[in-house]
Design a protein around this motif. Sequence first.
Motif, PDB file in Angstrom:
ATOM      1  N   ASN A  98       8.318 -10.303   8.465  1.00  0.00           N
ATOM      2  CA  ASN A  98       7.258 -10.935   7.672  1.00  0.00           C
ATOM      3  C   ASN A  98       7.781 -11.884   6.594  1.00  0.00           C
ATOM      4  O   ASN A  98       7.171 -12.026   5.556  1.00  0.00           O
ATOM      5  N   GLY A 123       0.209  -3.387   3.733  1.00  0.00           N
ATOM      6  CA  GLY A 123       1.569  -2.874   3.625  1.00  0.00           C
ATOM      7  C   GLY A 123       2.502  -3.956   3.099  1.00  0.00           C
ATOM      8  O   GLY A 123       2.063  -4.932   2.488  1.00  0.00           O
ATOM      9  N   GLY A 124       3.807  -3.769   3.348  1.00  0.00           N
ATOM     10  CA  GLY A 124       4.770  -4.766   2.900  1.00  0.00           C
ATOM     11  C   GLY A 124       5.331  -4.446   1.532  1.00  0.00           C
ATOM     12  O   GLY A 124       5.165  -3.328   1.028  1.00  0.00           O
ATOM     13  N   GLY A 125       6.014  -5.437   0.951  1.00  0.00           N
ATOM     14  CA  GLY A 125       6.773  -5.198  -0.267  1.00  0.00           C
ATOM     15  C   GLY A 125       6.136  -5.779  -1.511  1.00  0.00           C
ATOM     16  O   GLY A 125       5.051  -6.367  -1.476  1.00  0.00           O
ATOM     17  N   GLN A 140       4.855 -12.088   3.739  1.00  0.00           N
ATOM     18  CA  GLN A 140       3.483 -11.891   4.218  1.00  0.00           C
ATOM     19  C   GLN A 140       3.197 -10.403   4.357  1.00  0.00           C
ATOM     20  O   GLN A 140       4.101  -9.615   4.563  1.00  0.00           O
ATOM     21  N   ALA A 141       1.913 -10.073   4.297  1.00  0.00           N
ATOM     22  CA  ALA A 141       1.489  -8.693   4.524  1.00  0.00           C
ATOM     23  C   ALA A 141       0.167  -8.723   5.273  1.00  0.00           C
ATOM     24  O   ALA A 141      -0.581  -9.705   5.188  1.00  0.00           O
ATOM     25  N   TYR A 180       0.813  -1.214   0.000  1.00  0.00           N
ATOM     26  CA  TYR A 180       0.000   0.000   0.000  1.00  0.00           C
ATOM     27  C   TYR A 180       0.853   1.274   0.000  1.00  0.00           C
ATOM     28  O   TYR A 180       0.517   2.251  -0.663  1.00  0.00           O
ATOM     29  N   PHE A 181       1.966   1.251   0.736  1.00  0.00           N
ATOM     30  CA  PHE A 181       2.763   2.477   0.885  1.00  0.00           C
ATOM     31  C   PHE A 181       3.905   2.579  -0.120  1.00  0.00           C
ATOM     32  O   PHE A 181       4.708   3.502  -0.051  1.00  0.00           O
ATOM     33  N   GLN A 182       4.003   1.620  -1.025  1.00  0.00           N
ATOM     34  CA  GLN A 182       5.156   1.639  -1.936  1.00  0.00           C
ATOM     35  C   GLN A 182       4.965   2.570  -3.130  1.00  0.00           C
ATOM     36  O   GLN A 182       3.849   2.747  -3.636  1.00  0.00           O
ATOM     37  N   SER A 183       6.099   3.103  -3.595  1.00  0.00           N
ATOM     38  CA  SER A 183       6.105   3.879  -4.839  1.00  0.00           C
ATOM     39  C   SER A 183       6.101   2.904  -6.006  1.00  0.00           C
ATOM     40  O   SER A 183       6.911   1.975  -6.053  1.00  0.00           O
TER      41      SER A 183
END
Lengths: 97, 253
Positions: free
Chosen positions: B132, B77-79, B144-145, B51-54
């Motif tokens: 995670n 969130g997460g990658g 995981q997220a 969610y927060f990634q560019s």
Amino acid sequence: MRDGVAERKVPGGKFVRVRAYLTDDCSFTDLVVEGDFFAYPPDAIDGLAERVRGKALAESIKAIDEALEGVSLGGVDAKTIRSLVEEAFRKACGNGE
Amino acid sequence: MVRSFRLIMGEWDPWMNMAIDEAVMYARGMGSAPDTVRLYVFSPSAVTIGYFQSLSATVNTELAKGLGVPVVRRISGGGAVYHDEFGEVTYSVVLPEERVPRDFEESFRYLTEAVVRAARKLGLPAKYVPLNDVVVEGRKISGQAQARKKGVVLQHGTFMYATDVDRLASLLTPPAAKLADKGVSSIKERVITASQYLGRRVSKDEVIKAFTEAFEEVLDAEAMPGRLTPLELDLAKSLRWKYSSAEWLRLRP
């Protein structure tokens, strides 16, 4: 217009990048906090830009501290976000306001 | 076992998969859905980003476009993750918050135990690494997220049983600082699939069986095969519009 970027891989945590966008006289026009961290509620991170818009650094840091109070963060902490905002600001504006 | 959970399996397009996870979370929050585990496949293969990634800093978007690999922003969130239609199973688990530890690391540890157990059932010496990840001999096999809303926890994650790691490495562009922190210089050195480690082609069915048993053990509940309710499907179809919109994808350009 000025901008500055600061980033950090938190040891044992996540990657965070802050992009600060400022007017020529160094008040915030936008602030983007991005990375692979977790935050509940996510709106608290989304809303940071609105909180700092039109403000100089000291006022912005205060607003960020207030906004992040009670937010549950994973892989990053409020102190790191605040310090990256300061770093991004200084890259754009030096120590001047 | 007296408790049970609904088990939903299937293949959906990337936007619908993300929409279904969110719809099940809302339905669980409204009390109109049971505790749920989904074991699913992305068809076609896709990249999801946190969610927060560019978007531009995380994915080689030109290559993704050229290969016809959709990119979808998650609610969690997460990658970034490459979901290989022919080599990856995604799971999601939806539970009320009171069933899951409140602390981030403890909640990941609790729910990710199912991934660790599933991997071990397949013969992999897997272990959980905070926050995670699940690794096999230091290399990541699963990430995981989580998202939390309306008193409900959604955890979803990936399990690479035969992912095309060359394609994964070409599509994802993690920051150098992140790789350096893991002691590697390329993403290919950082990941491993079950088939690579075991030296044989692991099948999707084996993975699904291992995950079903592992979730039964960890949740101490019986898997009851089920399907989405009409409400969940309607909600998911509406949410799919969000996930397929340019505005959502470019939330952080």
